[in-house]
Design a protein around this motif. Sequence first.
Motif, short mmCIF file in Angstrom:
data_model
loop_
_atom_site.label_atom_id
_atom_site.label_comp_id
_atom_site.label_asym_id
_atom_site.label_seq_id
_atom_site.Cartn_x
_atom_site.Cartn_y
_atom_site.Cartn_z
N GLY A 105 0.82 -1.21 0.00
CA GLY A 105 0.00 0.00 0.00
C GLY A 105 0.85 1.25 0.00
O GLY A 105 0.57 2.21 -0.71
N ARG A 106 1.90 1.24 0.81
CA ARG A 106 2.80 2.40 0.87
C ARG A 106 3.49 2.62 -0.47
O ARG A 106 3.65 3.75 -0.92
N GLU A 107 3.88 1.52 -1.12
CA GLU A 107 4.52 1.63 -2.43
C GLU A 107 3.56 2.24 -3.46
O GLU A 107 3.96 3.05 -4.30
N GLN A 108 2.29 1.86 -3.37
CA GLN A 108 1.29 2.42 -4.28
C GLN A 108 1.13 3.92 -4.04
O GLN A 108 1.05 4.70 -4.99
N VAL A 109 1.07 4.32 -2.79
CA VAL A 109 0.94 5.74 -2.46
C VAL A 109 2.13 6.51 -3.01
O VAL A 109 1.98 7.58 -3.59
N CYS A 110 3.34 5.96 -2.83
CA CYS A 110 4.55 6.62 -3.33
C CYS A 110 4.51 6.73 -4.85
O CYS A 110 4.89 7.75 -5.42
N ALA A 111 4.04 5.66 -5.52
CA ALA A 111 3.97 5.68 -6.99
C ALA A 111 3.00 6.76 -7.47
O ALA A 111 3.28 7.48 -8.43
N VAL A 112 1.87 6.89 -6.80
CA VAL A 112 0.90 7.92 -7.18
C VAL A 112 1.50 9.31 -6.95
O VAL A 112 1.36 10.20 -7.79
N GLY A 113 2.17 9.49 -5.82
CA GLY A 113 2.80 10.78 -5.55
C GLY A 113 3.83 11.14 -6.60
O GLY A 113 3.89 12.29 -7.07
N THR A 114 4.64 10.17 -7.00
CA THR A 114 5.65 10.40 -8.04
C THR A 114 4.98 10.74 -9.36
O THR A 114 5.40 11.67 -10.06
N ALA A 115 3.94 9.99 -9.70
CA ALA A 115 3.23 10.26 -10.96
C ALA A 115 2.57 11.64 -10.93
O ALA A 115 2.62 12.37 -11.93
#
Length: 167
Positions: A105-115
């Motif tokens: 979940g944290r990795e997904q949040v980070c990916a969205v933030g980066t995008a």
Amino acid sequence: MRELVLRARDGDAAAWTALVERHTETLWAVARSWRLSDADCADVVQITWLRLVERLDTIREPEAVGAWLVVTARREAGRTARERGHEPLGAASAALPPPDDVVAGREQVCAVGTALRGLPRRCRDLLRLAALVPRQAELAAALDIPVGGVGPTRARCLQQLRRKLVS
């Protein structure tokens, strides 16, 4: 992080903007975990930032400001939830999610933030404000676009975000 906090202490508006951009989504997630209304969540996030402004000069570990913000948001959300008679999500069950799920979940949040950071400024602004402003009329006024243009513009921005997440 330390440098941003120190610059914000000195009144650097760009540092404040960077802090807000980096942490606001997390603060909203904390508030939402207490099953608060959108208005209450917005209040929790706003009060959390106000607490940082009030105490910025007293923070001893500027590099830990993210954790400080989360703890402050949890406390404020808990206070608000108690006033409203809510429990946090998952409070009825003692089971915690498996660590792998938390990491994913944290990795997904980070990916969205980066995008999000890779989108044009107009899209970043629209998508961030859409999370804060529930009504299209308010969103249109804040972005200075016609009310009828909010939905289609938001859809285009979300499509760009999806493409960035897939690539």
